[in-house]
Design an enzyme around this catalytic site. Structure first.
Site, mmCIF file in Angstrom:
data_model
loop_
_atom_site.group_PDB
_atom_site.id
_atom_site.type_symbol
_atom_site.label_atom_id
_atom_site.label_comp_id
_atom_site.label_asym_id
_atom_site.label_seq_id
_atom_site.Cartn_x
_atom_site.Cartn_y
_atom_site.Cartn_z
ATOM 1 N N ASP A 208 -6.578 -6.500 4.336
ATOM 2 C CA ASP A 208 -5.991 -5.158 4.316
ATOM 3 C C ASP A 208 -6.108 -4.521 5.695
ATOM 4 O O ASP A 208 -7.225 -4.309 6.187
ATOM 5 C CB ASP A 208 -6.757 -4.332 3.267
ATOM 6 C CG ASP A 208 -6.227 -2.920 3.097
ATOM 7 O OD1 ASP A 208 -5.195 -2.584 3.700
ATOM 8 O OD2 ASP A 208 -6.869 -2.160 2.338
ATOM 9 N N SER B 79 0.842 -1.193 0.000
ATOM 10 C CA SER B 79 0.000 0.000 0.000
ATOM 11 C C SER B 79 0.878 1.244 0.000
ATOM 12 O O SER B 79 1.602 1.518 0.967
ATOM 13 C CB SER B 79 -0.893 0.007 1.239
ATOM 14 O OG SER B 79 -1.514 1.273 1.343
ATOM 15 N N MET C 159 -11.549 -5.925 5.227
ATOM 16 C CA MET C 159 -10.799 -4.949 6.030
ATOM 17 C C MET C 159 -10.516 -5.561 7.401
ATOM 18 O O MET C 159 -11.436 -5.983 8.105
ATOM 19 C CB MET C 159 -11.603 -3.658 6.206
ATOM 20 C CG MET C 159 -11.666 -2.772 4.977
ATOM 21 S SD MET C 159 -10.081 -2.354 4.238
ATOM 22 C CE MET C 159 -9.216 -1.542 5.583
ATOM 23 N N MET D 107 -9.361 7.882 -0.467
ATOM 24 C CA MET D 107 -10.261 8.243 0.648
ATOM 25 C C MET D 107 -10.819 9.635 0.397
ATOM 26 O O MET D 107 -10.078 10.548 0.018
ATOM 27 C CB MET D 107 -9.472 8.270 1.958
ATOM 28 C CG MET D 107 -8.740 6.978 2.251
ATOM 29 S SD MET D 107 -7.822 7.141 3.789
ATOM 30 C CE MET D 107 -6.902 5.593 3.767
ATOM 31 N N ASP E 55 -4.918 3.471 -2.106
ATOM 32 C CA ASP E 55 -6.047 3.757 -1.217
ATOM 33 C C ASP E 55 -6.618 5.142 -1.485
ATOM 34 O O ASP E 55 -5.965 6.148 -1.212
ATOM 35 C CB ASP E 55 -5.579 3.713 0.245
ATOM 36 C CG ASP E 55 -5.333 2.307 0.732
ATOM 37 O OD1 ASP E 55 -6.241 1.468 0.593
ATOM 38 O OD2 ASP E 55 -4.224 2.043 1.250
ATOM 39 N N MET F 94 -12.331 4.059 -0.934
ATOM 40 C CA MET F 94 -13.046 4.306 0.326
ATOM 41 C C MET F 94 -13.772 5.629 0.151
ATOM 42 O O MET F 94 -13.427 6.653 0.748
ATOM 43 C CB MET F 94 -12.048 4.338 1.492
ATOM 44 C CG MET F 94 -11.535 2.946 1.838
ATOM 45 S SD MET F 94 -10.035 2.975 2.828
ATOM 46 C CE MET F 94 -8.816 3.084 1.521
HETATM 47 C C1 DX5 Z 1 -6.565 1.546 5.412
HETATM 48 C C2 DX5 Z 1 -6.033 1.161 4.044
HETATM 49 C C3 DX5 Z 1 -4.882 0.243 4.034
HETATM 50 C C4 DX5 Z 1 -3.644 0.742 4.724
HETATM 51 C C5 DX5 Z 1 -2.961 -0.453 5.326
HETATM 52 O O1 DX5 Z 1 -7.765 2.236 5.275
HETATM 53 O O2 DX5 Z 1 -7.048 0.544 3.283
HETATM 54 O O3 DX5 Z 1 -4.568 -0.172 2.714
HETATM 55 O O4 DX5 Z 1 -2.786 1.427 3.887
HETATM 56 O O5 DX5 Z 1 -1.923 0.009 6.058
HETATM 57 P P1 DX5 Z 1 -1.068 -0.881 7.042
HETATM 58 O O6 DX5 Z 1 -0.624 -2.081 6.294
HETATM 59 O O7 DX5 Z 1 0.030 0.021 7.432
HETATM 60 O O8 DX5 Z 1 -1.992 -1.252 8.195
HETATM 61 ZN ZN ZN Z 2 -6.553 -0.417 1.290
#
Ligand code: DX5
Ligand code: ZN
Length: 215
Positions: free
Chosen positions: A174, A7, A136, A34, A32, A65
């Site tokens: 994830d 990511s 998630m 958002m 990602d 997201m």
């Molecule tokens: C969170 C994201 C993830 C995030 C994971 O909302 O969807 O993809 O980047 O990060 P780590 O692996 O650092 O928990």
């Molecule tokens: Zn993600």
């Protein structure tokens, strides 16, 4: 063998090109998006995606997201998305169906994601046509959170749903993924591991990706 999707939320954006180069043995690049509405945080969108598309031929694994993602499917495909995953909680059921169909008609893979509190049954109307399910394992919105172990039974349930109804569908996890939590997810049936901090905070990223892949 597991597929690995680093990511870039955890990358250093001042040198994104070399950050992506440093994970070139990964299978996908996880992106990602958002919107500050579906989740409290805001990340990045089309211009960054287009720049990333220009410097790598990896499949870009887009995790939307955002509210009402069906508005933006063709834009994300045009910007270079290879797998477009959105949240089942972000659309009415008929729009979930039409968004999956649109992604696939454009020749890309369609994924559906579940927040931690959403039960596996929410996938049932769609599972037979999905290319990917994204579970998630943290509350979406931020990198660097702790893995929620209560998600493991859900991963097991979705694995048996996939085996029964659509065996080619990938099962991605994830949030809070590291060597230890990744192993638990793989044992529960995950096939694709997203990792942010765990990969980008490691000096030898290529070797770390190999370790995750061979769990
Ligand atoms: C969170 C994201 C993830 C995030 C994971 O909302 O969807 O993809 O980047 O990060 P780590 O692996 O650092 O928990
Ligand atoms: Zn993600």
């Amino acid at each position: 063998m597991n597929r690995i999707s680093p990511s870039i939320l955890a990358a250093d954006f001042s040198k994104l090109g070399s950050e992506i180069e440093s994970v070139k043995n990964a299978d996908y690049i996880h992106f990602d998006v958002m919107d500050g509405v579906f989740v409290p945080n805001i990340s990045f969108g089309f211009p960054v995606l287009e720049s990333v598309r220009a410097i790598t031929d990896k499949t870009l694994d887009i995790h939307l997201m955002i509210n009402s993602p069906s508005r933006y499917i063709s834009r994300f495909v045009d910007a270079g998305g290879g797998i477009i995953t959105f949240h089942v909680e972000a659309e009415a059921p008929e729009s979930v169906h039409s968004a999956i169909d649109e992604i696939q008609k454009l020749g890309k893979k369609a994924g559906l994601s579940l927040k931690p509190e959403t039960p596996s049954e929410a996938l049932l109307p769609y599972i037979s046509k999905l290319d990917m399910v994204l579970v998630m394992t943290v509350e979406p919105g931020y990198g660097g959170q702790d893995f929620i172990p209560e998600m493991l039974p859900k991963i097991t349930e979705i694995r048996s749903m996939i085996n029964k109804l659509n065996p080619d569908c990938e099962l991605e996890v994830d949030g809070g993924i590291n060597l230890e939590t990744a192993k638990l997810c793989v044992n529960a049936g995950a096939t694709v591991l997203v990792a942010g901090i765990d990969v980008f905070n490691t000096t030898n990223r290529a070797a770390h990706i190999e370790q995750l892949r061979n769990l």
